[in-house]
Design an enzyme around this catalytic site. Structure first.
Site, PDB file in Angstrom:
ATOM      1  N   LYS A 116       0.818  -1.212   0.000  1.00 45.27           N
ATOM      2  CA  LYS A 116       0.000   0.000   0.000  1.00 45.27           C
ATOM      3  C   LYS A 116       0.855   1.267   0.000  1.00 45.27           C
ATOM      4  CE  LYS A 116      -4.164  -2.093   1.704  1.00 45.27           C
ATOM      5  NZ  LYS A 116      -3.606  -3.472   1.812  1.00 45.27           N
TER       6      LYS A 116
HETATM    7  C1  LIG Z   1      -4.133  -4.545   1.121  1.00 38.79           C
HETATM    8  C2  LIG Z   1      -3.342  -5.768   0.944  1.00 38.79           C
HETATM    9  C3  LIG Z   1      -3.717  -6.779   0.017  1.00 38.79           C
HETATM   10  C4  LIG Z   1      -4.978  -6.691  -0.814  1.00 38.79           C
HETATM   11  O1  LIG Z   1      -4.926  -5.681  -1.773  1.00 38.79           O
HETATM   12  P1  LIG Z   1      -6.251  -5.141  -2.448  1.00 38.79           P
HETATM   13  O2  LIG Z   1      -5.846  -3.976  -3.242  1.00 38.79           O
HETATM   14  O3  LIG Z   1      -7.162  -4.778  -1.298  1.00 38.79           O
HETATM   15  O4  LIG Z   1      -6.811  -6.256  -3.261  1.00 38.79           O
HETATM   16  C5  LIG Z   1      -2.903  -7.876  -0.125  1.00 38.79           C
HETATM   17  N1  LIG Z   1      -1.779  -8.018   0.633  1.00 38.79           N
HETATM   18  C6  LIG Z   1      -1.406  -7.102   1.526  1.00 38.79           C
HETATM   19  C7  LIG Z   1      -0.184  -7.330   2.332  1.00 38.79           C
HETATM   20  C8  LIG Z   1      -2.159  -5.944   1.724  1.00 38.79           C
HETATM   21  O5  LIG Z   1      -1.772  -5.030   2.625  1.00 38.79           O
END
Ligand SMILES: *Cc1c(COP(=O)(O)O)cnc(C)c1O
Length: 474
Positions: A116
């Site tokens: 993120k």
């Molecule tokens: C947020 C997140 C996801 C999922 O991503 P999306 O964009 O919500 O599909 C997968 N792995 C990790 C470590 C995350 O922080």
């Protein structure tokens, strides 16, 4: 001319990028998408030699923001955002299985060790830039079950036009997760440990937004996962991966396997595909909360109970960004998209008509990877390569193995978290405890700052009011 953005539900005003950035959700409850997809330059497989990640990012994202921000400012913000990453490549590709042509793209080199950061490091800066230009400020409030709070905090810290308040359930987030939030020394960062559950925290945030007087007075805002600016920033690494593996001039396709929760990450891949990237297959990886795997198998959505797993960022039943794909499958018909989602809200179920469902194959596949299989994958990867992967990444690796169609096409699995973010699961699977990177090695010794409040709206509102900076007050 700036690109226009339209709502997936067809009844909100068209906006340009800067307004989409600050608005988040559209007024009709829909999500903003570009009115037309920009196309990647013909040479998208051939970066100029020596091009940095940040330079590629500017090139790929420019059509989305053109006319809304000065080129030089955008270049500076982007370079600054990606200078916070450990690896100068930002999103390095490493071989997972060379014989099988399977690669890992490591997206976890940012401040909080999860993917993120790639979007939020840029979006925090874009927010601050636009608010400063308008002479406005915003108070970001959010709730976290542990994982997303730190990425939002790192995005907003030290930004002059932002204050951020993050609520977490007291005693119910891991030590590392809490410390990643509470040890940030910035004056505009406020952590609140609530005596209650994650749902209580979310209810408090919703209640603050619902209190219109309070919301207006403190100019509440959110940096949530449906913001199109986040999608835009995530398009970049799909292009980088395809450029690296397609080979110069050899415009062969690439496939991606993506551990998926809110569908933001893999939807960005779809956006790259619509912009001209040659993608053979998207494999959507789910843990046992497998509404998406079932959707891609049967074109039918059906809500079930959320079960906690060792990949908590994917413990989701309603993947908000799926709405953007449904909008495309429904021929960009806003009324039809609104009807489908309203029916889904009301009944917990929705199906696609055969014509719309036909748009899923052959591009999309889903795969469910249960807890036992997730551990087995972590152990297997460690034995074969010596690498440790986190449980989210393991879901992606397991899904790729289960659903890959064409072994001749390179398969890129997106690695979304550093293994040290989930040390218990990784240690259980491979017998070795992953260490935090050097820069976080002293995390356990850093001083923490956190308010402890009752599960009480009045108390939380009072705290926010007392700690929001007023204009001119730094
Ligand atoms: C947020 C997140 C996801 C999922 O991503 P999306 O964009 O919500 O599909 C997968 N792995 C990790 C470590 C995350 O922080």
């Amino acid at each position: 001319m700036s690109l226009s953005y339209i709502s997936t539900r067809g009844r909100a005003p068209e906006l340009a990028f800067a307004d989409v950035l600050l608005a988040g959700l559209a007024t009709d409850g829909g999500l903003y998408v570009p009115q037309t997809w920009p196309t990647l330059a013909d040479g998208h497989r051939r970066p100029p030699p020596g091009q940095t990640y940040a330079e590629t990012a500017v090139e790929v994202m420019w059509p989305f923001v053109d006319g809304q921000i000065e080129r030089e400012a955008f270049e500076a913000l982007t370079a600054d955002a990606y200078s916070t990453f450990d690896n100068p490549d930002v999103a390095p590709l490493v071989p997972l299985d060379e014989e099988q042509n399977v690669w890992l793209m490591e997206l976890f080199g940012g401040p909080t060790l999860a993917f993120k950061d790639i979007a939020l490091q840029l979006v925090g800066r874009l927010f601050d830039h636009e608010l400063t230009r308008r002479g406005e400020r915003v108070t970001i409030v959010g709730a976290t079950s542990g994982d997303t709070g730190s990425a939002a905090i790192e995005a907003c810290r030290d930004r002059d036009s932002l204050d951020i308040f993050v609520l977490h359930p007291r005693g119910r987030v891991s030590d590392v997760q809490r410390r990643q939030m509470t040890t940030v020394p910035s004056a505009n960062v406020h952590n609140i440990a609530v005596d209650g559950s994650f749902d209580d925290c979310q209810d408090l945030v919703k209640a603050m937004f619902a209190d219109e007087a309070f919301r207006g007075r403190h100019r509440l805002g959110a940096v949530n996962s449906i913001n199109f600016a986040r999608v835009m920033a995530q398009v970049v690494y799909y292009v980088v991966a395809a450029r690296a593996l397609g080979g110069v001039g050899a415009a062969g396709p690439v496939s991606f396997a993506v551990p998926t929760g809110n569908f933001g990450n893999v939807y960005a891949g779809y956006a790259a595909h619509r912009m001209g990237l040659d993608v053979s297959q998207f494999v959507v990886g789910s843990n046992v909360n497998d509404i998406l795997a079932r959707f891609f198998a049967g074109a039918h959505l059906e809500i079930r109970e959320v079960v906690p797993t060792m990949s908590p960022s994917m413990d989701i039943q309603v993947s908000s960004n799926l709405e953007r794909l449904l909008f495309e499958l429904l021929g960009r018909d806003g009324a039809a998209t609104a009807a489908l989602l309203e029916g889904f809200r009301a009944s917990g179920e929705a199906g696609l008509a055969p014509e719309a469902a036909a748009g899923l194959a052959p591009l999309w596949s889903g795969a469910r990877v249960d807890e036992a299989r997730t551990l087995a994958v972590i152990g297997d990867v460690h034995r074969r390569t010596g690498m440790m992967i986190d449980p989210h990444t393991a879901v992606g690796v397991g899904a790729a193995a289960a659903a890959r169609r064409d072994p001749a096409t390179p398969m890129v699995v997106l690695a979304t978290a550093h293994p040290a973010k989930f040390p218990d699961a990784v240690e259980a699977a491979c017998g070795v405890r992953p260490a935090l990177p050097e820069r976080l090695a002293d995390l356990a010794e850093r001083p923490e700052r956190c308010a402890m409040l009752d599960n009480d709206l009045g108390a939380v509102q009072q705290y926010v009011a007392a700690h929001t900076r007023v204009d001119g007050d730094r």
